[in-house]
Design a protein around this motif. Structure first.
Motif, PDB file in Angstrom:
ATOM      1  N   LEU A   1      -1.593  14.457   6.810  1.00  0.00           N
ATOM      2  CA  LEU A   1      -0.343  14.764   7.501  1.00  0.00           C
ATOM      3  C   LEU A   1       0.870  14.349   6.675  1.00  0.00           C
ATOM      4  O   LEU A   1       1.870  15.076   6.607  1.00  0.00           O
ATOM      5  CB  LEU A   1      -0.305  14.059   8.863  1.00  0.00           C
ATOM      6  CG  LEU A   1      -1.221  14.599   9.963  1.00  0.00           C
ATOM      7  CD1 LEU A   1      -1.246  13.637  11.146  1.00  0.00           C
ATOM      8  CD2 LEU A   1      -0.746  15.977  10.427  1.00  0.00           C
TER       9      LEU A   1
ATOM     10  N   VAL B   1       0.845  21.374  11.365  1.00  0.00           N
ATOM     11  CA  VAL B   1       0.172  20.191  11.909  1.00  0.00           C
ATOM     12  C   VAL B   1      -0.955  20.612  12.843  1.00  0.00           C
ATOM     13  O   VAL B   1      -2.066  20.057  12.809  1.00  0.00           O
ATOM     14  CB  VAL B   1       1.187  19.285  12.638  1.00  0.00           C
ATOM     15  CG1 VAL B   1       0.470  18.205  13.437  1.00  0.00           C
ATOM     16  CG2 VAL B   1       2.146  18.656  11.634  1.00  0.00           C
TER      17      VAL B   1
ATOM     18  N   VAL C   1      -0.469  18.096  20.093  1.00  0.00           N
ATOM     19  CA  VAL C   1       0.778  17.871  19.347  1.00  0.00           C
ATOM     20  C   VAL C   1       1.962  18.087  20.280  1.00  0.00           C
ATOM     21  O   VAL C   1       2.111  19.150  20.885  1.00  0.00           O
ATOM     22  CB  VAL C   1       0.877  18.817  18.140  1.00  0.00           C
ATOM     23  CG1 VAL C   1       2.180  18.555  17.369  1.00  0.00           C
ATOM     24  CG2 VAL C   1      -0.328  18.652  17.231  1.00  0.00           C
TER      25      VAL C   1
ATOM     26  N   VAL D   1       7.593  15.963   5.624  1.00  0.00           N
ATOM     27  CA  VAL D   1       7.188  14.748   6.327  1.00  0.00           C
ATOM     28  C   VAL D   1       7.635  13.524   5.539  1.00  0.00           C
ATOM     29  O   VAL D   1       7.359  13.395   4.345  1.00  0.00           O
ATOM     30  CB  VAL D   1       5.658  14.720   6.544  1.00  0.00           C
ATOM     31  CG1 VAL D   1       5.235  13.393   7.161  1.00  0.00           C
ATOM     32  CG2 VAL D   1       5.242  15.879   7.445  1.00  0.00           C
TER      33      VAL D   1
ATOM     34  N   VAL E   1       4.551  11.654  13.551  1.00  0.00           N
ATOM     35  CA  VAL E   1       4.891  12.327  12.296  1.00  0.00           C
ATOM     36  C   VAL E   1       6.411  12.464  12.232  1.00  0.00           C
ATOM     37  O   VAL E   1       7.004  13.264  12.968  1.00  0.00           O
ATOM     38  CB  VAL E   1       4.219  13.710  12.206  1.00  0.00           C
ATOM     39  CG1 VAL E   1       4.585  14.398  10.895  1.00  0.00           C
ATOM     40  CG2 VAL E   1       2.706  13.570  12.332  1.00  0.00           C
TER      41      VAL E   1
ATOM     42  N   VAL F   1       4.119   8.907   8.293  1.00  0.00           N
ATOM     43  CA  VAL F   1       3.202   9.067   9.420  1.00  0.00           C
ATOM     44  C   VAL F   1       2.816   7.676   9.887  1.00  0.00           C
ATOM     45  O   VAL F   1       2.291   6.871   9.106  1.00  0.00           O
ATOM     46  CB  VAL F   1       1.953   9.872   9.027  1.00  0.00           C
ATOM     47  CG1 VAL F   1       0.973   9.950  10.189  1.00  0.00           C
ATOM     48  CG2 VAL F   1       2.342  11.269   8.572  1.00  0.00           C
TER      49      VAL F   1
END
Length: 753
Positions: free
Chosen positions: A443, A502, A515, A449, A484, A452
């Motif tokens: 991730l 994701v 999610v 991103v 995230v 995480v």
């Protein structure tokens, strides 16, 4: 039925009015508690993945972060001894609050992402507990206790996040409503005085509007007691109740005054008014209610509550017009013309307006030449729809100087990723450490991103080793939570793409992650509304087609109405896209340009469509009567518009005023709703009814009234007829305007819409 209503008004007029006064008083008492029953939000689908994720997080992890306190050091950095000491004391106090859970801060975790890049600010994250209503109340109490002028040592505290935004929105809704009503009601009264030229006649529609508005608040209280209702429903019901109450009462009063001017007795004038204009009110209310009922196909309670409340308000406006207005007219009698104003012309109580008839004849002489420029302008106005994008409400709908919006801006500008807009992944089952680490590492390597966060550590840049401290609160023996945090602009295309990436990423073996988060809510809302929108449109089109067929006996008229309504609505939505998405008038109206709010756009579409059908009924009804009498198509259209044009234009301006008043709102999507609905009404009443309808009728010719034989027979048996029995007027002065006609059943008629 309508004859019975007329007799009730004549024989029991005072009893009807007494009952009405008592009912309004009771509705006022109920309506006073409406705001306490209403909820914020309501834009998410209860069955979506993001909503399910939020529920698991609520049940097992104390809830998603919905409150972010931005803590700023008054002098120096947040790591300085005095600031750190004050920060720890602040966090300790927050953890004692019974309405807060999951209180996390920079000072007790040392997570770098919770401190600004310059070191002068830090975040405290928390979840405000309770239902939607309780969250608003709890958030307000927390904000009052910890932000503003409160003494926090070396720190200054400001609040942001969903709970803070919701609290500010609720307050702003009330302020906007008060301001809109203070503008709309006096301005409407002035316009009514101008239209009627009589003080008493002008006050009657306003009386019905007040009943409709008071009734709408009582309805919201009752609905809020049994189901979820959005707090912004107050704005819609007020505008719709005020506008339709005046709209319907305008028809009744105009018809009654016309009958008196023709020499009818008060009793006969009431009977004729109820049997003609009363039928129009009932049918028009049915068309508006049918359009609003389509909102019930959507799972979001924001839209469903408008469906319930909207249908109820239409019913209240229609019922008060059908029961209370005839009683008022009977009691007043000829005094309805009392208080005549200087500009009022004697004998102008009828509804025939030569200007509209001349306009219709001009259009029909050269239908293509006159209609094509209007159609071209509407299509140009609709062109911004080619680039329309959709979003969900966030802090940007508030004024720029609102506290929660300023906090959100600071979080985006000064921190490496915002915890408030993080994607929240929850795995509702046990997960071993190694698979969780591997999943978090993958991730963290996705584009955009920043980090995480898991119970095993904080990961960044796809590294296979922990890049920061673990947050043990994110792990349980039976579930795991993964945050995230990205650097992407919330609700941007890139942020929505990240949600899809994701969700597509392979999870730990045997698990099914959910999610959630603000960007996931947007993706799910677009899928949910987009998937059901064709059903809603089909229902609106089908019910409109059926109702207009029953009213006209033609299958061409409903198709013509649907096509012209589609053009006018496309133009309205295009202008709103140009203004609110492209930001063309942002400096003038004081809002921030952003994607069109999807739920409000759908709502505006349904309301504008229903109201356009209102005027469709007004105009088509009169044209049909003349056509059934034997008039040729051109004469029927010209004389029909000549009789109804003034009422349609007056009703449109009055209804538009009640909507335009919400253009003064500080919440941008309420500005869009008010301006868009008002513009739709004016476009429909002026451009469509004034130009496109006569042009289309001239081009269609006799085929405008076509129906297959079996449907014609069906209509003859079950179709709706507005005309009632003719009541000969008592002896009196010669009528100023007459129109003796024969309806489809051969009854002599003077139906006026």
């Amino acid at each position: 039925m309508f004859e019975r209503l007329a007799e009730l008004a004549i024989r029991r007029s005072r009893l009807v009015l007494v009952v009405a006064v008592v009912a309004v008083a009771l509705m006022g008492v109920l309506g006073a508690g409406a705001f306490g029953k209403l909820l914020g939000g309501g834009f998410d689908d209860p069955a979506s993945q993001s909503t399910k994720a939020a529920k698991v997080i609520d049940d097992k992890f104390g809830g998603e972060t919905n409150l972010v306190l931005l803590v700023r050091a008054d002098d120096g950095r947040v790591d300085a001894p005095d600031a750190a000491r004050s920060g720890r004391a602040l966090v300790a106090d927050l953890k004692k609050e019974k309405t807060l859970t999951n209180v996390v801060s920079y000072w007790d975790t040392d997570i770098p992402g919770l401190r600004s890049r310059d070191g002068r600010e830090a975040m405290v994250l928390a979840h405000v507990t309770g239902t939607e209503t309780e969250q608003k109340e709890n958030a307000t109490e927390i904000l009052d206790a910890y932000t503003g002028d409160t003494d926090r040592g070396a720190l200054t505290v400001e609040a942001g996040g969903g709970a803070a935004v919701g609290s500010e929105l609720s307050k702003q809704v009330v302020d906007d409503l008060v301001l809109a009503e203070s503008i709309a009601i006096p301005l409407t009264l002035v316009l009514l005085l101008f239209v009627f030229g009589s003080v008493v006649a002008a006050l009657l529609p306003l009386a019905i509007a007040v009943i409709a508005v008071v009734g709408s608040f009582a309805l919201l209280f009752l609905l809020g007691s049994v189901t979820s209702v959005a707090d912004t429903a107050t704005n819609l019901t007020t505008a719709l109740g005020l506008g339709l109450g005046i709209d319907y009462a305008l028809l009744m009063v105009s018809r009654f005054r016309e009958q008196l001017a023709m020499g009818a007795s008060v009793e006969d004038a009431v009977r004729r008014t109820v049997s003609t204009a009363g039928r129009t009110v009932a049918f028009s209310a049915a068309t508006v209610a049918a359009a609003l009922a389509a909102l019930l196909v959507f799972p979001q309670y924001f839209l469903r509550s408008f469906g319930f409340a909207g249908v109820g308000v239409v019913a209240i406006a229609a019922l008060s017009t059908l029961f209370v207005m005839p009683a008022l007219l009977y009691v007043l009698g000829h005094r309805v013309n009392s208080g005549r104003l200087p500009w009022a012309k004697p004998g102008r109580s009828g509804t025939r307006e030569p200007l509209w008839g001349r306009l219709a004849r001009t259009v029909m002489r050269r239908p293509a030449l006159t209609a094509l420029p209007v159609l071209a302008v509407l299509l140009v106005a609709a062109s911004p729809l080619l680039g329309i994008t959709f979003g969900t409400p966030d802090e940007r709908v508030l004024p720029k100087d609102s506290a929660s919006r300023e906090v959100s801006t600071a979080l985006r500008d000064n921190f490496d990723g915002s915890e408030d807009s993080a994607l929240n992944i929850v795995i509702d089952q046990p997960v071993s450490k190694a698979p969780l680490q591997s999943y978090a590492t993958e991730l963290s390597g996705l584009k955009g991103v920043v980090r995480v966060e898991t119970s095993t550590g904080t990961y960044a840049d796809g590294a296979d080793t922990a890049a920061g401290p673990a947050n043990t609160a994110l792990g349980r023996p039976d579930a795991q939570r993964v945050n995230v945090v990205s650097s992407l602009t919330p609700k941007s295309d890139a942020a929505q793409t990240l949600v899809e990436q994701v969700r597509a990423l392979a999870p730990p073996a045997g698990t099914h992650p959910l999610v959630g988060g603000t960007d996931a809510v947007l993706v799910d809302s677009k899928d949910s509304i987009g998937g059901r929108l064709p059903i809603a449109i089909a229902l609106i089109a089908l019910t409109t087609f059926v109702l207009l067929f029953l009213f006209t006996g033609s299958i061409v008229q409903p198709l013509r109405a649907l096509l012209l309504n589609a053009v006018s609505l496309a133009a309205t939505l295009g202008v709103m896209t140009w203004i609110f998405q492209d930001g063309s008038l942002s400096s003038l109206l004081g809002f921030t340009a952003q994607p069109m709010e999807m739920s409000m756009t759908v709502l505006m579409f349904c309301i504008a469509f229903g109201l356009s059908m209102d005027y469709e009924v007004f105009v088509t009804s009169r044209i049909k009567e003349l056509h059934d009498q034997g008039a040729d198509n051109e004469t029927a259209v010209a004389d029909g518009l000549g009789h109804t044009g003034r009422i349609v234009s007056a009703a449109a301006f009055l209804l538009a005023v009640s909507f335009f008043a919400f253009g003064t709102a500080k919440i941008s999507f309420m500005q869009m709703f008010g301006l868009g609905s008002g513009l739709a009404v004016l476009i429909d009443a002026l451009a469509v009814r004034g130009v496109l309808v006569p042009a289309a009728m001239r081009l269609l010719g006799r085929s405008a009234w076509y129906a297959p034989g079996f449907l014609r027979r069906f209509h003859n048996r079950f179709g709706l007829s507005e005309g009632g029995p003719e009541h000969a007027p008592a002896a009196g002065p010669a009528p100023t305007t007459t129109s003796y006609e024969t309806n489809t059943k051969g009854v002599k008629d003077t139906t006026e819409v």
